[in-house]
Scaffold this motif. Structure first.
Motif, PDB file in Angstrom:
ATOM      1  N   UNK A  92       0.835  -1.195   0.000  1.00  0.00           N
ATOM      2  CA  UNK A  92       0.000   0.000   0.000  1.00  0.00           C
ATOM      3  C   UNK A  92       0.874   1.251   0.000  1.00  0.00           C
ATOM      4  N   UNK A  93       0.617   2.115  -0.931  1.00  0.00           N
ATOM      5  CA  UNK A  93       1.361   3.362  -1.051  1.00  0.00           C
ATOM      6  C   UNK A  93       0.827   4.367  -0.036  1.00  0.00           C
ATOM      7  N   UNK A  94       1.725   4.988   0.785  1.00  0.00           N
ATOM      8  CA  UNK A  94       1.268   5.909   1.826  1.00  0.00           C
ATOM      9  C   UNK A  94       0.402   7.051   1.340  1.00  0.00           C
ATOM     10  N   UNK A  95       0.623   7.532   0.116  1.00  0.00           N
ATOM     11  CA  UNK A  95      -0.144   8.687  -0.356  1.00  0.00           C
ATOM     12  C   UNK A  95      -1.532   8.311  -0.847  1.00  0.00           C
ATOM     13  N   UNK A  96      -1.888   7.030  -0.749  1.00  0.00           N
ATOM     14  CA  UNK A  96      -3.237   6.618  -1.110  1.00  0.00           C
ATOM     15  C   UNK A  96      -3.410   6.289  -2.574  1.00  0.00           C
ATOM     16  N   UNK A  97      -2.338   6.299  -3.354  1.00  0.00           N
ATOM     17  CA  UNK A  97      -2.444   5.983  -4.772  1.00  0.00           C
ATOM     18  C   UNK A  97      -2.647   4.488  -4.950  1.00  0.00           C
ATOM     19  N   UNK A  98      -2.720   4.039  -6.195  1.00  0.00           N
ATOM     20  CA  UNK A  98      -2.994   2.626  -6.475  1.00  0.00           C
ATOM     21  C   UNK A  98      -1.940   1.737  -5.825  1.00  0.00           C
ATOM     22  N   UNK A  99      -2.347   0.574  -5.279  1.00  0.00           N
ATOM     23  CA  UNK A  99      -1.401  -0.337  -4.647  1.00  0.00           C
ATOM     24  C   UNK A  99      -0.371  -0.852  -5.645  1.00  0.00           C
ATOM     25  N   UNK A 100       0.805  -1.153  -5.136  1.00  0.00           N
ATOM     26  CA  UNK A 100       1.908  -1.597  -5.976  1.00  0.00           C
ATOM     27  C   UNK A 100       2.134  -3.092  -5.771  1.00  0.00           C
ATOM     28  N   UNK A 101       2.174  -3.850  -6.847  1.00  0.00           N
ATOM     29  CA  UNK A 101       2.406  -5.281  -6.736  1.00  0.00           C
ATOM     30  C   UNK A 101       3.890  -5.549  -6.500  1.00  0.00           C
ATOM     31  N   UNK A 102       4.174  -6.471  -5.594  1.00  0.00           N
ATOM     32  CA  UNK A 102       5.550  -6.855  -5.330  1.00  0.00           C
ATOM     33  C   UNK A 102       5.654  -8.372  -5.328  1.00  0.00           C
ATOM     34  N   UNK A 103       6.853  -8.863  -5.612  1.00  0.00           N
ATOM     35  CA  UNK A 103       7.070 -10.309  -5.671  1.00  0.00           C
ATOM     36  C   UNK A 103       7.197 -10.879  -4.265  1.00  0.00           C
ATOM     37  N   UNK A 104       6.995 -12.191  -4.111  1.00  0.00           N
ATOM     38  CA  UNK A 104       7.196 -12.811  -2.796  1.00  0.00           C
ATOM     39  C   UNK A 104       8.607 -12.598  -2.261  1.00  0.00           C
ATOM     40  N   UNK A 105       9.606 -12.602  -3.157  1.00  0.00           N
ATOM     41  CA  UNK A 105      10.990 -12.410  -2.726  1.00  0.00           C
ATOM     42  C   UNK A 105      11.168 -11.025  -2.106  1.00  0.00           C
ATOM     43  N   UNK A 106      10.623 -10.004  -2.753  1.00  0.00           N
ATOM     44  CA  UNK A 106      10.714  -8.631  -2.233  1.00  0.00           C
ATOM     45  C   UNK A 106       9.940  -8.516  -0.920  1.00  0.00           C
ATOM     46  N   UNK A 107       8.763  -9.124  -0.863  1.00  0.00           N
ATOM     47  CA  UNK A 107       7.959  -9.078   0.358  1.00  0.00           C
ATOM     48  C   UNK A 107       8.706  -9.703   1.530  1.00  0.00           C
ATOM     49  N   UNK A 108       9.457 -10.780   1.261  1.00  0.00           N
ATOM     50  CA  UNK A 108      10.205 -11.459   2.320  1.00  0.00           C
ATOM     51  C   UNK A 108      11.349 -10.597   2.849  1.00  0.00           C
ATOM     52  N   UNK A 109      11.808  -9.642   2.035  1.00  0.00           N
ATOM     53  CA  UNK A 109      12.902  -8.767   2.463  1.00  0.00           C
ATOM     54  C   UNK A 109      12.427  -7.606   3.331  1.00  0.00           C
ATOM     55  N   UNK A 110      11.134  -7.351   3.349  1.00  0.00           N
ATOM     56  CA  UNK A 110      10.576  -6.208   4.079  1.00  0.00           C
ATOM     57  C   UNK A 110      11.053  -6.142   5.531  1.00  0.00           C
ATOM     58  N   UNK A 111      10.890  -7.207   6.334  1.00  0.00           N
ATOM     59  CA  UNK A 111      11.316  -7.082   7.741  1.00  0.00           C
ATOM     60  C   UNK A 111      12.808  -6.848   7.909  1.00  0.00           C
ATOM     61  N   UNK A 112      13.622  -7.401   7.017  1.00  0.00           N
ATOM     62  CA  UNK A 112      15.071  -7.207   7.111  1.00  0.00           C
ATOM     63  C   UNK A 112      15.446  -5.762   6.793  1.00  0.00           C
ATOM     64  N   UNK A 113      14.833  -5.224   5.731  1.00  0.00           N
ATOM     65  CA  UNK A 113      15.110  -3.835   5.349  1.00  0.00           C
ATOM     66  C   UNK A 113      14.684  -2.893   6.467  1.00  0.00           C
ATOM     67  N   UNK A 114      13.483  -3.099   7.010  1.00  0.00           N
ATOM     68  CA  UNK A 114      13.001  -2.237   8.093  1.00  0.00           C
ATOM     69  C   UNK A 114      13.906  -2.337   9.318  1.00  0.00           C
ATOM     70  N   UNK A 115      14.403  -3.551   9.580  1.00  0.00           N
ATOM     71  CA  UNK A 115      15.299  -3.734  10.717  1.00  0.00           C
ATOM     72  C   UNK A 115      16.591  -2.960  10.549  1.00  0.00           C
ATOM     73  N   UNK A 116      17.162  -2.994   9.337  1.00  0.00           N
ATOM     74  CA  UNK A 116      18.408  -2.261   9.088  1.00  0.00           C
ATOM     75  C   UNK A 116      18.182  -0.748   9.185  1.00  0.00           C
ATOM     76  N   UNK A 117      17.037  -0.286   8.676  1.00  0.00           N
ATOM     77  CA  UNK A 117      16.726   1.136   8.748  1.00  0.00           C
ATOM     78  C   UNK A 117      16.539   1.569  10.194  1.00  0.00           C
ATOM     79  N   UNK A 118      15.887   0.724  10.977  1.00  0.00           N
ATOM     80  CA  UNK A 118      15.670   1.019  12.395  1.00  0.00           C
ATOM     81  C   UNK A 118      17.002   1.079  13.141  1.00  0.00           C
ATOM     82  N   UNK A 119      17.965   0.229  12.713  1.00  0.00           N
ATOM     83  CA  UNK A 119      19.283   0.195  13.359  1.00  0.00           C
ATOM     84  C   UNK A 119      20.159   1.375  12.977  1.00  0.00           C
TER      85      UNK A 119
END
Length: 248
Positions: A178-205
């Protein structure tokens, strides 16, 4: 002075079935790890990774990404490698047909030749038939107990129906970001979706640059969808797909 060993080029193929494997993304990461571990031990050079979500009952040649892998392997005269034999197929006829066209390798048994792979495919096909029949028998018995008024069985049938609905919804949700600005949702692959928690963790760190995030992903063993290393440009595309940004 030792002579450097020439690496054999290979095309990697990764497949998950629809359902829990696709939703979690863990199946993809595990397969990539198998392949890269075998490649390091066997001195293979993975020149490309083809990844898709499709049922293993479909003939390999009829799967879009496998068809691309076959075309590349034939054009370069190199093998296709998968993590396990069932990622290619559990159907003996399908395996035999594919083996006539291209050389196959399996990361979990890298020394196996086509004859040995054919035997393992036969065992995998038999195992699939056994599992399918056992599942059908168990569900039939459960439904019969529920029809006869067993309260516990009725509850299990209802939970199963609820879980099936939830799995279908999870599959739909994981294919979109889901795009924060409310625009049309963006499709992502399962591989990219699986990286979400890792990316957020690195950004948080505290990672604050594209190069820093690329280094963090590479050092943690998270490959790109094609099995390569991350670079600032590919990280920028990844962050755009996930709709995330560096913390201020």
């Amino acid at each position: 002075m030792s002579i450097p060993q020439i690496k054999q080029k290979v095309v990697a193929y990764v497949r998950v079935s629809t359902g829990k494997q696709e939703a979690s993304g863990l199946g993809i990461e595990a397969q990539l790890e198998y392949i890269h571990t075998a490649a390091k031990a066997q001195h293979w050079e993975v020149v490309a990774v083809f990844q898709e979500t499709v049922s293993g009952t479909k003939a390999p040649e009829q799967r879009p990404e496998m068809a691309k892998a076959i075309a590349m392997a034939l054009s370069m005269n190199i093998p296709i490698v998968a993590a396990k034999i069932d990622r290619i197929s559990r159907d003996v006829e399908h395996m035999a047909s594919l083996m006539k066209r291209v050389q196959l390798k399996v990361a979990t048994m890298p020394q196996a030749d086509n004859f040995q792979l054919h035997l393992f495919a036969a065992l995998a096909e038999q195992e699939r038939a056994f599992i399918s029949q056992r599942t059908k028998d168990a569900l039939k018995a459960l439904q019969e107990r529920a029809d006869n008024g067993c309260v516990e069985s009725i509850a299990k049938v209802q939970r199963r129906a609820h879980n099936l609905v939830g799995a279908r919804q999870a599959k739909a949700d994981m294919s979109k970001a889901i795009i924060p600005d409310g625009s049309a949702p963006k499709k992502i692959s399962p591989h990219v979706a699986a990286l979400m928690p890792h990316v957020k963790g690195f950004l948080f760190d505290g990672v604050k640059t594209l190069q820093g995030l690329a280094d963090a992903l590479n050092n943690a063993g998270h490959f790109t969808s094609r099995g390569g290393s991350w670079h600032p440009t590919s990280v920028a595309r990844l962050m755009d797909s996930l709709s995330v940004s560096f913390m201020k």
